[in-house]
Design a protein around this motif. Structure first.
Motif, PDB file in Angstrom:
ATOM      1  N   VAL A   1       0.931  -1.270  -0.031  1.00 33.59           N
ATOM      2  CA  VAL A   1       0.004   0.211   0.068  1.00 33.59           C
ATOM      3  C   VAL A   1       0.879   1.449   0.066  1.00 33.59           C
ATOM      4  CG1 VAL A   1      -1.597   1.313   1.366  1.00 33.59           C
ATOM      5  CG2 VAL A   1      -1.942  -1.187   1.100  1.00 33.59           C
ATOM      6  N   LYS A   2       1.985   1.274   0.917  1.00 32.75           N
ATOM      7  CA  LYS A   2       2.638   2.409   1.052  1.00 32.75           C
ATOM      8  C   LYS A   2       3.510   2.677  -0.554  1.00 32.75           C
ATOM      9  CE  LYS A   2       5.520   2.304   4.310  1.00 32.75           C
ATOM     10  NZ  LYS A   2       6.431   1.683   5.617  1.00 32.75           N
ATOM     11  N   GLN A   3       3.811   1.608  -1.038  1.00 38.54           N
ATOM     12  CA  GLN A   3       4.317   1.619  -2.383  1.00 38.54           C
ATOM     13  C   GLN A   3       3.678   2.131  -3.417  1.00 38.54           C
ATOM     14  OE1 GLN A   3       5.883  -1.900  -4.416  1.00 38.54           O
ATOM     15  NE2 GLN A   3       8.099  -0.910  -4.574  1.00 38.54           N
ATOM     16  N   LEU A   4       2.500   1.577  -3.693  1.00 36.97           N
ATOM     17  CA  LEU A   4       1.290   2.179  -4.521  1.00 36.97           C
ATOM     18  C   LEU A   4       0.829   3.518  -4.387  1.00 36.97           C
ATOM     19  CD1 LEU A   4      -1.067  -1.052  -4.468  1.00 36.97           C
ATOM     20  CD2 LEU A   4       0.548  -0.483  -6.256  1.00 36.97           C
TER      21      LEU A   4
ATOM     22  N   GLY B   1       2.162   1.317  13.913  1.00 33.27           N
ATOM     23  CA  GLY B   1       2.295   2.606  14.167  1.00 33.27           C
ATOM     24  C   GLY B   1       1.361   3.513  13.768  1.00 33.27           C
ATOM     25  N   TYR B   2       0.414   3.103  12.882  1.00 33.98           N
ATOM     26  CA  TYR B   2      -0.600   3.921  12.361  1.00 33.98           C
ATOM     27  C   TYR B   2      -1.957   4.029  13.232  1.00 33.98           C
ATOM     28  CZ  TYR B   2       1.607   3.235   7.790  1.00 33.98           C
ATOM     29  OH  TYR B   2       2.522   3.310   6.663  1.00 33.98           O
ATOM     30  N   ARG B   3      -2.440   5.250  13.448  1.00 36.54           N
ATOM     31  CA  ARG B   3      -3.347   5.408  14.582  1.00 36.54           C
ATOM     32  C   ARG B   3      -4.554   4.873  14.058  1.00 36.54           C
ATOM     33  NH1 ARG B   3      -3.784  11.174  16.815  1.00 36.54           N
ATOM     34  NH2 ARG B   3      -5.069   9.860  18.157  1.00 36.54           N
ATOM     35  N   GLU B   4      -4.948   5.061  12.557  1.00 39.47           N
ATOM     36  CA  GLU B   4      -5.987   4.552  11.989  1.00 39.47           C
ATOM     37  C   GLU B   4      -5.932   4.275  10.467  1.00 39.47           C
ATOM     38  OE1 GLU B   4      -8.648   7.899  12.277  1.00 39.47           O
ATOM     39  OE2 GLU B   4      -7.213   9.251  11.442  1.00 39.47           O
ATOM     40  N   PHE B   5      -6.774   3.567   9.698  1.00 38.46           N
ATOM     41  CA  PHE B   5      -6.727   3.357   8.333  1.00 38.46           C
ATOM     42  C   PHE B   5      -6.460   4.507   7.389  1.00 38.46           C
ATOM     43  CE2 PHE B   5      -7.967  -0.704  10.137  1.00 38.46           C
ATOM     44  CZ  PHE B   5      -7.417  -1.669   9.202  1.00 38.46           C
ATOM     45  N   ASP B   6      -6.916   5.642   7.627  1.00 35.68           N
ATOM     46  CA  ASP B   6      -7.005   6.949   7.002  1.00 35.68           C
ATOM     47  C   ASP B   6      -5.474   7.354   7.042  1.00 35.68           C
ATOM     48  OD1 ASP B   6      -9.374   7.145   6.250  1.00 35.68           O
ATOM     49  OD2 ASP B   6     -10.082   8.319   7.562  1.00 35.68           O
ATOM     50  N   SER B   7      -4.604   6.826   7.757  1.00 30.90           N
ATOM     51  CA  SER B   7      -3.249   7.255   7.806  1.00 30.90           C
ATOM     52  C   SER B   7      -2.439   6.350   6.871  1.00 30.90           C
ATOM     53  CB  SER B   7      -2.467   7.057   9.287  1.00 30.90           C
ATOM     54  OG  SER B   7      -3.355   7.899  10.422  1.00 30.90           O
ATOM     55  N   LEU B   8      -2.755   5.254   6.584  1.00 31.59           N
ATOM     56  CA  LEU B   8      -2.223   4.161   5.665  1.00 31.59           C
ATOM     57  C   LEU B   8      -2.748   4.460   4.301  1.00 31.59           C
ATOM     58  CD1 LEU B   8      -0.250   1.815   4.925  1.00 31.59           C
ATOM     59  CD2 LEU B   8      -2.135   0.345   5.771  1.00 31.59           C
ATOM     60  N   PHE B   9      -3.921   4.701   4.132  1.00 35.83           N
ATOM     61  CA  PHE B   9      -4.671   4.722   2.807  1.00 35.83           C
ATOM     62  C   PHE B   9      -5.006   6.086   2.729  1.00 35.83           C
ATOM     63  CE2 PHE B   9      -5.629   0.345   3.856  1.00 35.83           C
ATOM     64  CZ  PHE B   9      -5.480  -0.477   2.698  1.00 35.83           C
TER      65      PHE B   9
ATOM     66  N   TYR C   1      -0.250   5.935  -7.341  1.00 35.00           N
ATOM     67  CA  TYR C   1      -1.788   5.985  -7.221  1.00 35.00           C
ATOM     68  C   TYR C   1      -2.395   6.622  -5.893  1.00 35.00           C
ATOM     69  CZ  TYR C   1      -0.916   1.856 -10.569  1.00 35.00           C
ATOM     70  OH  TYR C   1      -0.481   1.088 -11.396  1.00 35.00           O
ATOM     71  N   HIS C   2      -3.755   7.036  -6.335  1.00 36.82           N
ATOM     72  CA  HIS C   2      -4.533   7.127  -5.108  1.00 36.82           C
ATOM     73  C   HIS C   2      -5.379   5.945  -4.572  1.00 36.82           C
ATOM     74  CE1 HIS C   2      -4.282  11.471  -5.769  1.00 36.82           C
ATOM     75  NE2 HIS C   2      -4.999  11.208  -7.051  1.00 36.82           N
ATOM     76  N   VAL C   3      -4.875   5.708  -3.312  1.00 39.11           N
ATOM     77  CA  VAL C   3      -5.176   4.366  -2.600  1.00 39.11           C
ATOM     78  C   VAL C   3      -6.244   4.447  -1.558  1.00 39.11           C
ATOM     79  CG1 VAL C   3      -4.320   2.024  -2.047  1.00 39.11           C
ATOM     80  CG2 VAL C   3      -2.973   3.511  -3.335  1.00 39.11           C
ATOM     81  N   PHE C   4      -7.426   3.529  -1.710  1.00 39.80           N
ATOM     82  CA  PHE C   4      -8.378   3.527  -0.941  1.00 39.80           C
ATOM     83  C   PHE C   4      -8.971   2.343  -0.343  1.00 39.80           C
ATOM     84  CE2 PHE C   4      -8.688   6.881  -4.250  1.00 39.80           C
ATOM     85  CZ  PHE C   4      -8.825   8.158  -3.246  1.00 39.80           C
ATOM     86  N   LEU C   5      -9.498   2.119   0.881  1.00 37.95           N
ATOM     87  CA  LEU C   5     -10.045   0.898   1.288  1.00 37.95           C
ATOM     88  C   LEU C   5     -11.598   0.936   1.347  1.00 37.95           C
ATOM     89  CD1 LEU C   5      -8.981  -1.608   2.858  1.00 37.95           C
ATOM     90  CD2 LEU C   5      -9.359  -0.452   4.867  1.00 37.95           C
ATOM     91  N   LEU C   6     -12.181   0.073   1.054  1.00 37.52           N
ATOM     92  CA  LEU C   6     -13.902  -0.040   1.187  1.00 37.52           C
ATOM     93  C   LEU C   6     -14.158  -1.283   1.824  1.00 37.52           C
ATOM     94  CD1 LEU C   6     -16.509   1.292   0.528  1.00 37.52           C
ATOM     95  CD2 LEU C   6     -16.263   0.211  -2.008  1.00 37.52           C
ATOM     96  N   SER C   7     -14.469  -1.350   2.952  1.00 35.40           N
ATOM     97  CA  SER C   7     -14.846  -2.581   3.777  1.00 35.40           C
ATOM     98  C   SER C   7     -16.358  -2.590   4.479  1.00 35.40           C
ATOM     99  CB  SER C   7     -13.942  -2.548   4.834  1.00 35.40           C
ATOM    100  OG  SER C   7     -14.051  -3.915   5.484  1.00 35.40           O
TER     101      SER C   7
ATOM    102  N   MET D   1     -10.565  -4.254  16.655  1.00 33.96           N
ATOM    103  CA  MET D   1      -9.502  -5.045  16.397  1.00 33.96           C
ATOM    104  C   MET D   1      -8.524  -4.765  15.330  1.00 33.96           C
ATOM    105  SD  MET D   1      -8.390  -8.366  17.559  1.00 33.96           S
ATOM    106  CE  MET D   1      -7.367  -9.629  17.180  1.00 33.96           C
ATOM    107  N   TYR D   2      -8.988  -4.581  14.101  1.00 37.62           N
ATOM    108  CA  TYR D   2      -7.904  -4.128  13.184  1.00 37.62           C
ATOM    109  C   TYR D   2      -7.055  -2.952  13.589  1.00 37.62           C
ATOM    110  CZ  TYR D   2     -11.396  -6.363   9.860  1.00 37.62           C
ATOM    111  OH  TYR D   2     -12.574  -7.075   9.409  1.00 37.62           O
ATOM    112  N   VAL D   3      -7.711  -1.986  14.224  1.00 37.05           N
ATOM    113  CA  VAL D   3      -7.212  -0.567  14.596  1.00 37.05           C
ATOM    114  C   VAL D   3      -5.933  -1.165  15.682  1.00 37.05           C
ATOM    115  CG1 VAL D   3      -7.129   1.786  15.490  1.00 37.05           C
ATOM    116  CG2 VAL D   3      -9.003   0.908  13.733  1.00 37.05           C
ATOM    117  N   ARG D   4      -6.153  -1.887  16.539  1.00 35.92           N
ATOM    118  CA  ARG D   4      -5.351  -2.178  17.597  1.00 35.92           C
ATOM    119  C   ARG D   4      -4.213  -2.820  16.948  1.00 35.92           C
ATOM    120  NH1 ARG D   4      -9.727  -3.846  20.681  1.00 35.92           N
ATOM    121  NH2 ARG D   4      -9.164  -6.259  20.107  1.00 35.92           N
ATOM    122  N   ASP D   5      -4.465  -3.869  15.832  1.00 38.99           N
ATOM    123  CA  ASP D   5      -3.139  -4.536  15.300  1.00 38.99           C
ATOM    124  C   ASP D   5      -2.276  -3.427  14.283  1.00 38.99           C
ATOM    125  OD1 ASP D   5      -1.794  -6.642  14.224  1.00 38.99           O
ATOM    126  OD2 ASP D   5      -2.806  -6.376  12.297  1.00 38.99           O
TER     127      ASP D   5
END
Length: 218
Positions: A100-103, A132-140, A107-113, A122-126
């Motif tokens: 994801v970081k490389q893409l 070290g990402y506080r939330e998915f908006d920090s990664l995507f 590209y503009h990279v999004f998550l739709l779940s 559970m996802y966010v704790r992991d």
């Protein structure tokens, strides 16, 4: 004019079964260990409706737990309940985080779940503890979750919301998911799709941060 791989500017990933590995059978296995043998109730339309309401964020976690306990006639603590419910989730592999970081360089990279409050926590704790990402908006660039939007795939409105909120051209957008019903819905709006079948790896679709030219897109 037919869209080529080089025309793709936006990539939308599903989460479960694509970014993170899941195994719904694990819930059944955990229930069996507790002595719950009426497994067919987990596939009952009434149970599936309870789950769908939770994934749409119509009810909170406390209500969901009580509804499931009453429907299945089980008596467990909330802690044990969450352990069983989350047993289907595996961690997010480092190589997919790196992908994801490389893409994002190209590209503009999004998550739709389609997801729910308990799984999200559970996802966010992991994500926080391991990467070290506080939330998915920090990664995507942006992450869309059904329980927050009150919309679920394969409803067309959830795809429309993602397109409109980020001003995405569907013909320049690629959606990667493991469920054909969801991909078919996206294609109705002109979004291109890739099937990530069971056992396949999304990292194999890309090379040096770009979509491989020999990867089939619909």
């Amino acid at each position: 004019m037919k869209t080529t791989h080089s025309d793709i500017k936006n990539i939308i990933f599903d989460l479960g079964g694509v970014i993170i590995d899941i195994d719904t059978q694990a819930i059944v296995n955990q229930m069996n260990k507790m002595g719950f043998t009426n497994v067919e109730k987990l596939y009952d339309p009434g149970f599936l409706e309870i789950v769908e309401r939770f994934e749409k964020g119509i009810v909170k976690a406390s209500t969901f737990r009580n509804d499931v306990k009453n429907f299945l006639k089980i008596n467990v603590t909330d802690v044990v309940f969450d352990e069983i419910w989350n047993s289907m989730l595996f961690d997010i592999p480092q190589r997919r985080i790196d992908l994801v970081k490389q893409l994002k360089q190209n590209y503009h990279v999004f998550l739709l779940s389609n997801s729910n409050e308990i799984h999200y926590d559970m996802y966010v704790r992991d994500l926080q503890l391991r990467y070290g990402y506080r939330e998915f908006d920090s990664l995507f660039d942006k992450a869309f979750f059904s329980f927050a939007l009150h919309l679920t795939k394969p409803d067309l409105d959830i795809f429309r919301y993602a397109l409109d909120s980020e001003n995405l051209n569907p013909d320049e957008t690629l959606f990667i998911d493991d469920i054909e019903e969801n991909r078919a819905a996206a294609r109705k709006l002109g979004i291109h799709t890739i099937n990530v079948a069971t056992g396949s790896r999304i990292v194999d679709l890309f090379e040096n941060g770009l979509l491989k030219n020999d990867v089939k897109i619909d």
